[in-house]
Design a protein around this motif. Structure first.
Motif, mmCIF file in Angstrom:
data_model
loop_
_atom_site.group_PDB
_atom_site.id
_atom_site.type_symbol
_atom_site.label_atom_id
_atom_site.label_comp_id
_atom_site.label_asym_id
_atom_site.label_seq_id
_atom_site.Cartn_x
_atom_site.Cartn_y
_atom_site.Cartn_z
ATOM 1 N N VAL A 278 7.350 41.794 19.795
ATOM 2 C CA VAL A 278 7.816 40.928 18.691
ATOM 3 C C VAL A 278 9.327 41.471 18.406
ATOM 4 C CG1 VAL A 278 7.395 41.334 16.202
ATOM 5 C CG2 VAL A 278 5.769 41.596 16.995
ATOM 6 N N PHE A 279 10.221 40.653 18.514
ATOM 7 C CA PHE A 279 11.404 40.770 18.346
ATOM 8 C C PHE A 279 12.194 41.150 17.242
ATOM 9 C CE2 PHE A 279 10.790 37.712 21.084
ATOM 10 C CZ PHE A 279 11.488 38.070 22.423
ATOM 11 N N MET A 280 12.924 41.962 16.868
ATOM 12 C CA MET A 280 13.791 42.586 15.927
ATOM 13 C C MET A 280 14.377 41.552 15.233
ATOM 14 S SD MET A 280 12.165 46.122 15.518
ATOM 15 C CE MET A 280 10.858 45.411 15.845
ATOM 16 N N ILE A 281 13.741 40.513 14.791
ATOM 17 C CA ILE A 281 14.456 39.624 13.636
ATOM 18 C C ILE A 281 14.061 40.022 12.332
ATOM 19 C CG2 ILE A 281 15.136 37.588 13.373
ATOM 20 C CD1 ILE A 281 14.699 36.596 16.382
ATOM 21 N N ALA A 282 14.539 40.198 10.839
ATOM 22 C CA ALA A 282 13.910 40.575 9.763
ATOM 23 C C ALA A 282 14.300 38.954 8.964
ATOM 24 C CB ALA A 282 13.991 42.051 8.972
ATOM 25 N N ALA A 283 13.243 38.576 8.102
ATOM 26 C CA ALA A 283 14.317 37.300 7.675
ATOM 27 C C ALA A 283 14.050 38.187 5.834
ATOM 28 C CB ALA A 283 12.963 36.153 7.248
ATOM 29 N N GLU A 284 14.914 37.430 4.386
ATOM 30 C CA GLU A 284 14.436 37.747 3.206
ATOM 31 C C GLU A 284 14.629 37.217 2.924
ATOM 32 O OE1 GLU A 284 18.095 40.821 3.360
ATOM 33 O OE2 GLU A 284 17.430 41.949 4.477
ATOM 34 N N LEU A 285 13.728 36.650 1.630
ATOM 35 C CA LEU A 285 13.230 35.573 1.562
ATOM 36 C C LEU A 285 13.292 35.536 -0.190
ATOM 37 C CD1 LEU A 285 9.599 34.173 3.153
ATOM 38 C CD2 LEU A 285 12.248 33.699 4.054
ATOM 39 N N GLY A 286 13.083 34.620 -0.950
ATOM 40 C CA GLY A 286 13.490 34.566 -2.905
ATOM 41 C C GLY A 286 12.722 33.278 -2.725
ATOM 42 N N SER A 287 12.409 33.503 -4.873
ATOM 43 C CA SER A 287 11.931 32.241 -5.127
ATOM 44 C C SER A 287 12.542 31.134 -5.325
ATOM 45 C CB SER A 287 10.711 33.080 -6.142
ATOM 46 O OG SER A 287 10.231 33.571 -6.267
ATOM 47 N N GLN A 288 11.844 30.460 -5.261
ATOM 48 C CA GLN A 288 13.461 29.164 -5.659
ATOM 49 C C GLN A 288 13.809 29.262 -7.378
ATOM 50 O OE1 GLN A 288 14.184 25.768 -4.822
ATOM 51 N NE2 GLN A 288 12.054 24.298 -3.876
#
Length: 288
Positions: A278-288
């Motif tokens: 697994v590549f060390m890439i993180a995604a930070e999400l928020g709600s609409q």
């Protein structure tokens, strides 16, 4: 510290190639040079990147081949090698929406949901060479559709590297990256090990599945030499930064969530790839 390089057939290339193709990639409307465009040979499936003045050189085995040129903000073009040899210039048409570069921001933001979160960077690194792939994409699954991608974090080996970050929707039939979801170019130039990218204008993810990709630029400032020993013979070849950090998960094998983009423009699941990497890439999400 472990390294994971793709060297492919870079060494035999100089022996087999017969024709040196060199040209400049420019905008059709402004006649300005297009730096850091990707140039790939379709049949040969290798390529390079234009330099700061839009120029490139590449060796090909046959003038019957074609060249694919792609750049953020422009329509992808496919041109016969024979045409390039005579014209020496390749014009790209701009897309309807011109893309602008965004900056890297280090300010803290609220992080309602973080996918593939990490604290430390493993000392396993992945990089590519000219005859391999030009993008590597990590697949993510959001908790629900229509969430907003607010920021991206990634880990690489410390040292200067210039590269692009891309965001794609997933094709529900092929499971490959499809529509480019970015409205601005993410051109990153960083010497840091931990890179935080504030997207500023959040990206609405149409579905739960999406990809974040790293695109290599094959320019001299990214080049480094790798020494190896094959069949008792010492060899040396070029690879390119960034050296992207990855980790190997333990336990039950997971789904292969990695995709690679060839120079001929086709995505594929990498051969001989351990699905637990697994590549060390993180995604930070928020709600609409």
């Amino acid at each position: 510290m472990k390294y994971f390089f793709f060297m492919l057939a870079a060494a035999p290339l100089s022996v087999c190639c017969q024709t040196l193709v060199h040209a400049q990639v420019i905008s059709k409307s402004t006649q300005q040079a297009i730096p850091f465009a990707t140039v790939g040979l379709v049949k040969q499936n290798n390529g390079t990147t234009t330099d700061e003045i839009g120029s490139f050189k590449i060796q090909c085995r046959s003038i019957e081949d074609s060249i694919i040129i792609s750049a953020v903000g422009f329509k992808t073009a496919r041109v016969a090698v024979s045409v390039v040899l005579s014209a020496r210039k390749i014009e790209l048409e701009e897309n309807l929406v011109l893309l602008e570069e965004v900056s890297i921001s280090w300010r803290n933001k609220a992080k309602p949901t973080t996918l593939n979160d990490f604290v430390h960077c493993p000392t396993n690194y992945y990089s590519v060479g000219l005859g391999t792939y030009r993008q590597v994409a990590q697949r993510f699954l959001a908790p629900r559709a229509s969430m907003r991608l607010q920021s991206i974090r990634l880990c690489k080996m410390a040292g200067k590297a210039t590269f692009r970050v891309r965001v794609y929707a997933m094709d529900s039939i092929t499971g490959m990256p499809s529509t480019d979801l970015l409205s601005k170019e993410l051109l990153i130039n960083s010497s840091d090990k931990n890179v935080y990218i504030d997207l500023q204008e959040n990206i609405v993810l149409p579905d739960r599945d999406f990809f974040i990709a790293v695109e290599w630029l094959f320019i001299s400032s990214n080049e480094f030499r790798v020494k190896a020993k094959i069949d008792r013979q010492k060899i040396s070849y070029s690879n390119y930064a960034p050296r992207l950090s990855f980790k190997k998960l333990t336990g039950i094998p997971t789904q292969n969530n990695c995709r690679m983009l060839n120079f001929n423009g086709s995505w594929q699941k990498p051969e001989n790839y351990d699905s637990n990497h697994v590549f060390m890439i993180a995604a930070e999400l928020g709600s609409q």
